[in-house]
Design a protein around this motif. Structure first.
Motif, PDB file in Angstrom:
ATOM      1  N   ARG A  85     161.134  18.852  19.324  1.00 48.83           N
ATOM      2  CA  ARG A  85     160.367  18.130  20.342  1.00 48.83           C
ATOM      3  C   ARG A  85     159.677  16.921  19.693  1.00 48.83           C
ATOM      4  O   ARG A  85     159.393  15.937  20.336  1.00 48.83           O
ATOM      5  N   ARG A  86     159.365  17.088  18.432  1.00 54.61           N
ATOM      6  CA  ARG A  86     158.677  16.017  17.720  1.00 54.61           C
ATOM      7  C   ARG A  86     159.020  16.109  16.233  1.00 54.61           C
ATOM      8  O   ARG A  86     159.323  17.197  15.741  1.00 54.61           O
ATOM      9  N   THR A 130     158.127  11.392  18.792  1.00 55.98           N
ATOM     10  CA  THR A 130     158.362  12.390  19.831  1.00 55.98           C
ATOM     11  C   THR A 130     159.678  12.081  20.547  1.00 55.98           C
ATOM     12  O   THR A 130     160.253  11.003  20.373  1.00 55.98           O
TER      13      THR A 130
END
Lengths: 134, 206
Positions: free
Chosen positions: A102-103, A118
């Motif tokens: 996700r990041r 991100t």
């Protein structure tokens, strides 16, 4: 010239320390509309990530006296993948695709957290690269 | 024309100086595009040092602004001279680029638009500050420990020096003033005897 992590990353960082309570981090994640925050030590070195998943899991494990859980210290993932500031864009894209991150925290040579990339940042990069050409 | 990039949080400030004409506008466009391609689409063009601006260039900047808006970004301008501002006012097509009188005004307005920090973030900041203070106090207490250790070492050194003097005095021969006087007298007597002795002969017997 191929952009690197340094060019793409956001440097306006939200971070927490390992002794923050669950209530503090929960409010931060919800309030700032993020899916997780890097956990750093006193020297700014990254030691983990506390995600929305970690918080939900911690709640799910509390059986009795649920209100007490808010004052507990956060549990977070200590195994975190990071990228160096000079990592090129294609490698960053593959990390997001292959490992479904996700990041991606960006760290300097000393392991100090200097930025974060991100999925949203990646989408903007890909949108403009497609619009304007590489 | 020269470009200079600076950052203020998520805002990219591109300082432009010189003349922006049709020829060199491509450099400015490439700079803005490069920022877009790295996901930076909140851009403030500081034109305080721009001597002249081609109206066509400004029209193209408006298109870049429209492109920025697609991903919730924006291209803004500040510091235009009155003459350039007048030129721009005539030709600026919608969607209009926001123009600020100066960099300070632009930064103030943009900062006001930013979401205020959440109470949670404020609380966390306070915690971080408190932890920093604790670390400072801890390191100060380390210094206090070192000071105490230093004082104790000094005491030990003084004690050992005292012992050393005592040992030297103890081992000194003779070890009292009376004995020293006696020895002194003996030596003086010996000197007197030597002086009284004729050259090459035995000392005189009294």
């Amino acid at each position: 010239m191929e952009p690197t992590a340094r060019d793409i990353m956001s440097t306006d960082l939200l971070t927490v320390s390992s002794d923050c309570t669950l209530a503090e981090v929960l409010k931060l994640i919800v309030g700032q509309r993020v899916t997780g925050v890097p956990v750093v030590n006193a020297e700014g070195k990254m030691i983990g990530v506390c995600s929305d998943y970690d918080i939900i899991r911690q709640f799910s494990k509390a059986k009795k006296r649920p209100t007490k859980i808010f004052a507990k210290k956060i549990r977070y993932s200590k195994k975190v993948e990071t990228v160096a500031t000079d990592t090129p864009l294609p490698e960053i894209v593959s990390r997001f695709v292959d490992k479904k991150f996700r990041r991606l925290p960006v760290v300097d040579r000393n392991g100090k957290l200097v930025g974060i990339i991100t999925r949203r940042d990646m989408m903007k990069v890909l949108f403009y690269q497609a619009k304007l050409g590489k | 024309m020269k470009l200079k990039l600076a950052r203020d949080k998520d805002l990219n400030i591109l300082g432009i100086s010189g003349i922006v004409d049709q020829k060199n506008y491509a450099i400015l466009r490439a700079g803005v595009s490069q920022l877009f391609k790295t996901g930076k689409n909140k851009i403030l063009l500081d034109m305080a040092e721009v001597e002249d601006l081609d109206p066509a260039a400004f029209m193209d900047l408006a298109q870049l602004h429209a492109l920025a808006r697609e991903m919730l970004g924006e291209v803004m301008v500040c510091g235009l001279s009155p003459a350039i501002r007048q030129k721009v006012a005539v030709i600026q097509p919608p969607p209009a680029i926001e123009i600020f009188a100066s960099l300070a005004e632009a930064l103030g307005a943009i900062n006001d638009r930013r979401a205020p920090p959440s109470p949670a973030q404020e609380a966390l900041d306070e915690i971080v500050n408190l932890k920093k203070r604790i670390l400072e106090l801890e390191s100060a207490s380390d210094a206090n420990k070192l000071r105490a250790e230093n004082a104790s070492l000094k005491e030990q050194v003084e004690r050992l020096q005292g012992q050393l003097v005592a040992v030297m005095l103890e081992n000194r021969e003779p070890n009292s003033i009376g004995d020293w006087r006696e020895r002194h007298q003996l030596l003086e007597d010996q000197i007197a005897d030597l002086l009284a002795q004729p050259e090459g002969g035995e000392p005189k017997k009294s």
